[in-house]
Scaffold this motif. Sequence first.
Motif, PDB file in Angstrom:
ATOM      1  N   HIS B  36      -0.802  -2.680  -1.723  1.00  0.00           N
ATOM      2  CA  HIS B  36       0.050  -3.876  -1.654  1.00  0.00           C
ATOM      3  C   HIS B  36       1.276  -3.661  -0.775  1.00  0.00           C
ATOM      4  O   HIS B  36       2.043  -4.591  -0.546  1.00  0.00           O
ATOM      5  N   ARG B  37       1.491  -2.435  -0.293  1.00  0.00           N
ATOM      6  CA  ARG B  37       2.598  -2.176   0.631  1.00  0.00           C
ATOM      7  C   ARG B  37       2.248  -2.642   2.041  1.00  0.00           C
ATOM      8  O   ARG B  37       3.139  -2.812   2.870  1.00  0.00           O
ATOM      9  N   PHE B  38       0.968  -2.763   2.306  1.00  0.00           N
ATOM     10  CA  PHE B  38       0.544  -3.077   3.675  1.00  0.00           C
ATOM     11  C   PHE B  38      -0.319  -4.338   3.769  1.00  0.00           C
ATOM     12  O   PHE B  38      -0.347  -4.972   4.805  1.00  0.00           O
ATOM     13  N   PHE B  39      -0.981  -4.680   2.672  1.00  0.00           N
ATOM     14  CA  PHE B  39      -1.859  -5.848   2.697  1.00  0.00           C
ATOM     15  C   PHE B  39      -1.319  -6.931   1.768  1.00  0.00           C
ATOM     16  O   PHE B  39      -0.799  -6.616   0.695  1.00  0.00           O
ATOM     17  N   ASP B  40      -1.469  -8.162   2.194  1.00  0.00           N
ATOM     18  CA  ASP B  40      -1.013  -9.285   1.376  1.00  0.00           C
ATOM     19  C   ASP B  40      -2.089  -9.635   0.364  1.00  0.00           C
ATOM     20  O   ASP B  40      -2.773 -10.658   0.481  1.00  0.00           O
TER      21      ASP B  40
ATOM     22  N   ARG C  33       7.287   7.415  -0.380  1.00  0.00           N
ATOM     23  CA  ARG C  33       6.491   7.080  -1.575  1.00  0.00           C
ATOM     24  C   ARG C  33       5.432   8.131  -1.870  1.00  0.00           C
ATOM     25  O   ARG C  33       4.999   8.308  -3.006  1.00  0.00           O
ATOM     26  N   ARG C  64       8.639  -4.983  -0.402  1.00  0.00           N
ATOM     27  CA  ARG C  64       7.347  -4.562   0.141  1.00  0.00           C
ATOM     28  C   ARG C  64       7.216  -3.040   0.149  1.00  0.00           C
ATOM     29  O   ARG C  64       6.184  -2.496  -0.215  1.00  0.00           O
ATOM     30  N   TYR C  65       8.273  -2.376   0.567  1.00  0.00           N
ATOM     31  CA  TYR C  65       8.160  -0.932   0.773  1.00  0.00           C
ATOM     32  C   TYR C  65       8.578  -0.111  -0.447  1.00  0.00           C
ATOM     33  O   TYR C  65       8.432   1.100  -0.448  1.00  0.00           O
TER      34      TYR C  65
END
Lengths: 390, 390, 390, 390
Positions: B36-40, C33, C64-65
């Motif tokens: 979820h850090r990179f994909f919606d 992370r 997000r991160y």
Amino acid sequence: MTEGTTNDAGGSTIGVAMVGHAFMGAVHSQAWRTVHRFFDVPLAPRMVALAGRDERRTKEAADRYGWASVETDWRALLERDDVDLIDICTPGDTHAEIGIAALEAGKHVLCEKPLANTVDEAERMAEAAEKARARGVHSMVAFNYRRVPALSLARRLVAEGRIGEVRHVRAMYLQDWLSDAEAPMTWRLRKDKAGSGALGDIGAHIVDATQFVTGEPLTGVSGLTHTFVPRRPGSDGTHEDVTVDDCAVFTGRFASGAVAVFEATRYALGRKNAMRFEINGSRGSLAFDFEAMNDLWFYDGDEPGATAGFRRIVVTEPDHPYVEAWWPPGHGLGYEHTFTHEIADLLTAIGTNTAPEPSFADGLRVQRVLAAVEDSAAEGARWMQVDSAT
Amino acid sequence: MTEGTTNDAGGSTIGVAMVGHAFMGAVHSQAWRTVHRFFDVPLAPRMVALAGRDERRTKEAADRYGWASVETDWRALLERDDVDLIDICTPGDTHAEIGIAALEAGKHVLCEKPLANTVDEAERMAEAAEKARARGVHSMVAFNYRRVPALSLARRLVAEGRIGEVRHVRAMYLQDWLSDAEAPMTWRLRKDKAGSGALGDIGAHIVDATQFVTGEPLTGVSGLTHTFVPRRPGSDGTHEDVTVDDCAVFTGRFASGAVAVFEATRYALGRKNAMRFEINGSRGSLAFDFEAMNDLWFYDGDEPGATAGFRRIVVTEPDHPYVEAWWPPGHGLGYEHTFTHEIADLLTAIGTNTAPEPSFADGLRVQRVLAAVEDSAAEGARWMQVDSAT
Amino acid sequence: MTEGTTNDAGGSTIGVAMVGHAFMGAVHSQAWRTVHRFFDVPLAPRMVALAGRDERRTKEAADRYGWASVETDWRALLERDDVDLIDICTPGDTHAEIGIAALEAGKHVLCEKPLANTVDEAERMAEAAEKARARGVHSMVAFNYRRVPALSLARRLVAEGRIGEVRHVRAMYLQDWLSDAEAPMTWRLRKDKAGSGALGDIGAHIVDATQFVTGEPLTGVSGLTHTFVPRRPGSDGTHEDVTVDDCAVFTGRFASGAVAVFEATRYALGRKNAMRFEINGSRGSLAFDFEAMNDLWFYDGDEPGATAGFRRIVVTEPDHPYVEAWWPPGHGLGYEHTFTHEIADLLTAIGTNTAPEPSFADGLRVQRVLAAVEDSAAEGARWMQVDSAT
Amino acid sequence: MTEGTTNDAGGSTIGVAMVGHAFMGAVHSQAWRTVHRFFDVPLAPRMVALAGRDERRTKEAADRYGWASVETDWRALLERDDVDLIDICTPGDTHAEIGIAALEAGKHVLCEKPLANTVDEAERMAEAAEKARARGVHSMVAFNYRRVPALSLARRLVAEGRIGEVRHVRAMYLQDWLSDAEAPMTWRLRKDKAGSGALGDIGAHIVDATQFVTGEPLTGVSGLTHTFVPRRPGSDGTHEDVTVDDCAVFTGRFASGAVAVFEATRYALGRKNAMRFEINGSRGSLAFDFEAMNDLWFYDGDEPGATAGFRRIVVTEPDHPYVEAWWPPGHGLGYEHTFTHEIADLLTAIGTNTAPEPSFADGLRVQRVLAAVEDSAAEGARWMQVDSAT
């Protein structure tokens, strides 16, 4: 001004005649013209005669390639005293007749591969070769890829034990010149002329090459063949039946138990002459691709893990097979050089009265593998033992 | 100072539990932490529980990999309300029991490959998956190689017709970690745990990958398997029997008639994780090797001959599959990203209530091919049809 | 059910804040992370704050991160007790101010490269770093390519003497994202923001990487820079001046006398992130290309000629640098792992109170080379000595 | 039996004499023997005389390579009516004297590269060539690499605009035969014989090749040369001074503004004959390495990003330059073929009374670049304009 000569072999020569003058004829001619310029062979070739059925075209080819005379019937060569060796560059259906007659007439024979179109023909040829040898008449089947320096080096490394016991052989011969379904019919697609399709034409090379490099015969196979394009445009506008395989794939076993996969096809779009193999042993591995024919890839399993890797040996060093005769390191050789090497070895064998390799018995061994693949393919891929007696 | 959160998914989350914490557990955990850090994705994962038999070791793994609690019996996960999805990372002999129970308990399932150790188990799992799906409970088998961007791109190019009709598939999965005959025994070499050897472990991947890329099932095979080292050092100093294959080679046919060769081995010295294939069609060809996983090689047969050639597509452009989520062109991805992509797709499927792929039915399809290879090998390489009904 | 935790570091943690959240921010976040999940670092990072000027966008990025709070002024970080380390991911014109302030406030600093936009700034930063170090406050400049396992291995092989005395260095950093003359203006093309163009952005990496691998500083250079596209479309529809170099090429010498060529460009069409070098020594050679980042090519000149060749080491073995923390052989790493490695080393250095590398002094050394190249280019390629004092 | 002949050129022949019989003599001889066997040249060569100082060695070489007579003074060739063309294969210090005398005597000239050892000599040769041409007497300098089919194809693609405007040229010629500091002294390391070292011997090739492929002259350079091993073992046991460069590196500019880097060395351990270049343009890129001489790499920037990539063109198709005369696709050519192509072009030019290329003026152009590099290296890498007037 001092007179020179064009023959450096100090008097000893050998009269050579060739039958056939298509692709193979052109490349063999280049090798016959060139061999004694680079190799210290005991016999320098005299290119005395070229045989072909069509007089005009044969004469043109003789002029172009440097043959001193022409014959329209190969049988005439048997009678000529100036012919010591007959080089057979015709389709496979004529090999047995010409080859056996030549040997019986006391002519040395170089025969293009595959040795014959059937095992029966090949057996008769091998038998004739063995008899002839007892009389000092020699023969060789032209598996030219053995003479790629990288392949010869591969054989040497295996023989030295550098890869240990062979476990895996995977070999592919990939071309693409039939990919186009509208490419025209040729004799290579007729069973009566060619014996088989991709299997005999190019599959034969990888069978011989891997048996040569490993030093072991294939003992069993399970095969599958297929014809993708069953009819092709003929010369008269109609379509003709393709009566050979377009591709052959097979699994196999070598004598030591090594497990093998083979594939021969002319439908691998983008692969022009990718004659490839990889061999994995208990101590190392080797890989080769003719599309980069001056390279051999070697993995040395004795190397510590942190610095181990497949290394690209550029096979152009003076201590690589055949290379010293040519150019400095990195100045690569081409396809035709494999034929020059082959003929250098043949002339050396004849000059020293030793048996050249690959012999007709080697050619028969390949033929038996091809036949086993065809038989297996005809019987639902059933495992077929390969008769290794010669 | 403003409070941030570590969950960007706007409230919608999914509770995930994992069973098993060895190699696959480590890489799955990284994907669950990262996705979820990179994909919606519509659902952000909550990593609620890790199950393993040894409490101390499981606790250590949970701490290291970021799971909030541990269970020593996976059955406990079925009862937990905070668990919405169970990720099965155990050996194949447990997949059917855990997977079916999870689905019946209404938990979504991600199951490592091979789906099961037998066709029978796989059939029951596929059946359970189909029933569960009717209730909105989803399942996926973790053939992660489908999510290598280069493989996804290959699939796209085939689907767009860029290589035309498929004629040849050659696929190898080559590793070397068993080359050393003294390498110790592991559960992967026991039939009761692993089902099969190289065939199920890595052969399964190339069967799935080539079926995926071509969009066609394998319809028949002829195989040969071999065990090079029949006994290996066990944990107690004695030697134990290896009860699985060390390698498998097989020929095959795809539904459209394409001719195939496959090889899976852990004895290809020097090849570390060479999951490779080449596919030749009537209009083009594709080639891939996982040891250079960011590259796809494409030969466009429509290109004029003078400028045609296999091109190396560095699959790191924004319009390549999955890539836009990551880095700029040329900044390659690694092995673990395939799992992150897999989980992104799974979460999207669950969040939108659509069936994720590869399904358990896809896993069953692979299992049937593997079983046919084993059956063929047991019967002298006899051709075996593959049942493609699901 | 047993409680797990998401922190495996046994209590010792370090509070981390980051300034900037574009490309570099995203990849640094992933590393923060991930690092303690794979490496046994003495301090586990707590991602406490993200600083950025635009509150909404910074908040989104933090969510997000995975940063726990946001600040709109980086100066606020200096006051926070929960912040032990500041990670600077902003353009080069801000590095000196933030970096020096952070060090003076007793915060450890990780600073993106290039260290600064001018030698003067870099000198002040190096000085501040040295003073801070005396107080146990550490700093590192983020030349992440040093942490590509293949590069670390190259360094190790040079240090072990495997290539002997270095004679040649050739290094290129080739990208193509500016090839299109209509690609839009960015801050990277403005001298006031970026300091220089290809030279500082990517040339800096190959200067550092080759100094690192050889273990020697560059002592002189002669350079040439060029701007191919002097104006580019701005955000408001007009065209803006590009005020930096589009490419830089230079020759150079290393301390031992080795002869070098360097090239940095964003106009090498088809090269996406080809950070490459080859180093030839008296005993061996090394070659690397980031577009195949898991491979190192090594030529061992001690090997007999017949079997010598550049070997492709797939740098994924357990005894390769950083690799043991990850996956089995052949399961390659990607771009982002270089940052995880960098941070693992940084945390280890801080945890053990030893000076991390590359230091700000190393960053200054690179800056001086870049400045010498620019000076040389401005004076007709005149040879410029590089001041190697720090 | 019908008489054949060894001359297919229908009566028109040309008498050829060669001066020198070392490495270059051997490869030129092979080309003279072979050219009319494969190319439809208007004049078939008669190999009438070989000149060399040592009668016995020259006689041996003539016999081996197929020259009909020998001379111990090259001046004797000028008097012979049967000599129409003189092929100069001696070291560079003799080129001017022999070449100018031959042209004045009305003999066509093929001269090995570099054209001369100094710009002054080269200017006089170019002048003599221009005068001779007015009388129908032709000359060519033997930059054989232009006749690698892949290079000719590269030139064609640039001329067709396939890579657009040239922006970057990077060219390396890497060998390693001097890496061993104990390798013996040769004439190639003496300034009086060879003119310069790596610069003139191999640097000349990459200067000519890139000027040829781009169609543009170099207009300025900044260079650095170095001698790694200043003394080497001589023939009499003592050590002798090396008086030439061991390597040269230089930056440069082409007429259109393209930015270039060049490197020539014989100390790149593991690189055997890596004559390489990459050219990046505004629409595409090209790359070549002679160690894989049958391949040209082409990046087509017009291709959509998702399928763009450097493609390996195996330059063995019938519509590739020179290839139709030889073998089927994938059956690669070698080093010597470049000379056969060169001579085919020369004979065609002479037969049709058109000026062959590369001309002596082209040779002079290269000489001026080499001189500018040396001058720059002598003056602290100062930028030197290259005089492009001829």
